[in-house]
Design an enzyme around this catalytic site. Structure first.
Site, mmCIF file in Angstrom:
data_model
loop_
_atom_site.group_PDB
_atom_site.id
_atom_site.type_symbol
_atom_site.label_atom_id
_atom_site.label_comp_id
_atom_site.label_asym_id
_atom_site.label_seq_id
_atom_site.Cartn_x
_atom_site.Cartn_y
_atom_site.Cartn_z
ATOM 1 C CB CYS A 155 78.912 72.433 63.921
ATOM 2 S SG CYS A 155 77.452 71.757 63.097
ATOM 3 C CB CYS A 156 76.544 77.021 65.406
ATOM 4 S SG CYS A 156 75.792 76.313 66.586
ATOM 5 C CB CYS A 238 70.558 71.147 65.006
ATOM 6 S SG CYS A 238 71.024 72.201 64.050
ATOM 7 C CB CYS A 266 73.860 78.525 67.713
ATOM 8 S SG CYS A 266 72.393 79.742 67.541
HETATM 9 FE FE1 SF4 Z 1 75.352 71.591 64.872
HETATM 10 FE FE2 SF4 Z 1 73.148 72.740 64.971
HETATM 11 FE FE3 SF4 Z 1 74.088 71.499 67.047
HETATM 12 FE FE4 SF4 Z 1 74.750 73.998 65.707
HETATM 13 S S1 SF4 Z 1 72.649 73.412 66.758
HETATM 14 S S2 SF4 Z 1 76.519 72.494 66.495
HETATM 15 S S3 SF4 Z 1 74.692 73.715 63.888
HETATM 16 S S4 SF4 Z 1 73.788 70.273 65.034
#
Ligand code: SF4
Length: 273
Positions: A155-156, A238, A266
């Site tokens: 996701c990151c 996030c 991240c």
């Molecule tokens: Fe996803 Fe943002 Fe969480 Fe990373 S920090 S896993 S980009 S929601």
């Protein structure tokens, strides 16, 4: 409901309120947060802080002059507000950009607006590629990052790392607001290093600043900051991956709090092994 989902549901809907009440009871009120409300009365400390700000400005001016085009990657954290102020005060030719992951807290969007108003300049925003986000959520689910470190890093990658790569393309240097004392993953942070992953110079002008110095600068210069900091969020990313911490906890412990400290990056600042 799985154990992790039960924990997260509990966290999202009730733990923060309980946490806040406990902190308020312990500390009197959020206004008493010693980091966001530092004592500014010590003249020796203020002079030392001014000297550090001058040194950071000299470094930023050198980057602007010698490494054009250079960019500052602002995550809109407290340190980033200090660097934003120094860059605008000196009218340096350094583009300031942020990554809008689509999952940021509302307070961060409010801060983006406040920063643009305060300095009369637009922030350059980079967004994830929509087809990558669609593919990730259709395959793994909207909150898949809670399920494993691999899915969290995926996701990151989609929401942060890939947009960062585009933001750095064609640049000679980038600047971050990282500090060495922020976490176990950053304790060897240098003022300057070569970013072999992205192929350009990387500068961390606030590497040796303390959290107290950062907040003293913000308070002394009365510059915008994320109001979540006043609610014991020292590190904000996030919304679903950031939470408030208790006094005495590591300042990065509110980020991906369900993971071990060693995994808590991240992918924006990785180095090849
Ligand atoms: Fe996803 Fe943002 Fe969480 Fe990373 S920090 S896993 S980009 S929601």
């Amino acid at each position: 409901m799985s154990r992790i989902n039960a924990r997260l549901t509990n966290h999202n809907h009730s733990t923060v309120a309980i946490h806040a009440n406990t902190l308020e009871r312990d500390l009197g009120s959020f206004d008493m947060n010693p980091m966001t409300r530092p004592n500014l009365d010590d003249p020796h400390f203020q002079e030392a802080l001014a000297e550090k700000a001058r040194a950071a400005t000299v470094m930023l001016r050198h980057i602007a002059d010698e490494f054009a085009p250079a960019v500052f990657a602002s995550s809109l954290g407290a340190e980033d507000m200090v660097l934003t102020d120094l860059i605008h005060q000196e009218k340096l030719d350094i583009e300031i950009f942020s990554l809008d992951t689509g999952r940021l807290p509302i307070e961060t969007y409010t801060l983006m607006h406040d920063v643009e108003k305060h300095y009369g300049a637009k922030l350059t925003l980079y967004y994830p590629r929509h087809e990558l986000v669609e593919n990730f959520t259709r395959t793994h689910g909207i909150n898949a990052f809670y399920e494993s470190v691999d899915l969290r890093k995926s996701c990151c990658y989609v929401r942060k790392v890939e947009p960062l790569q585009r933001a750095l393309t064609g640049k000679k240097a980038w600047i971050t607001g990282m500090r060495a004392e922020q976490s176990a993953t950053r304790d060897n942070l240098l003022l300057r290093e070569f970013d072999t992953v992205h192929g350009l110079e990387k500068f961390n002008p606030l590497s040796e600043w303390t959290e107290r110095e950062v907040w003293s600068y913000i308070r002394t210069h009365n510059i915008p900051y994320n109001k979540l900091h006043d609610q014991f969020y020292p590190s904000i990313g996030c919304a679903p991956c950031s939470r408030a911490i208790s006094p005495g906890e590591d300042i990065r412990s509110g980020r991906w709090w369900w993971e071990n400290p060693e995994t808590k990056e991240c992918g924006l600042h990785v180095k090849p092994i």
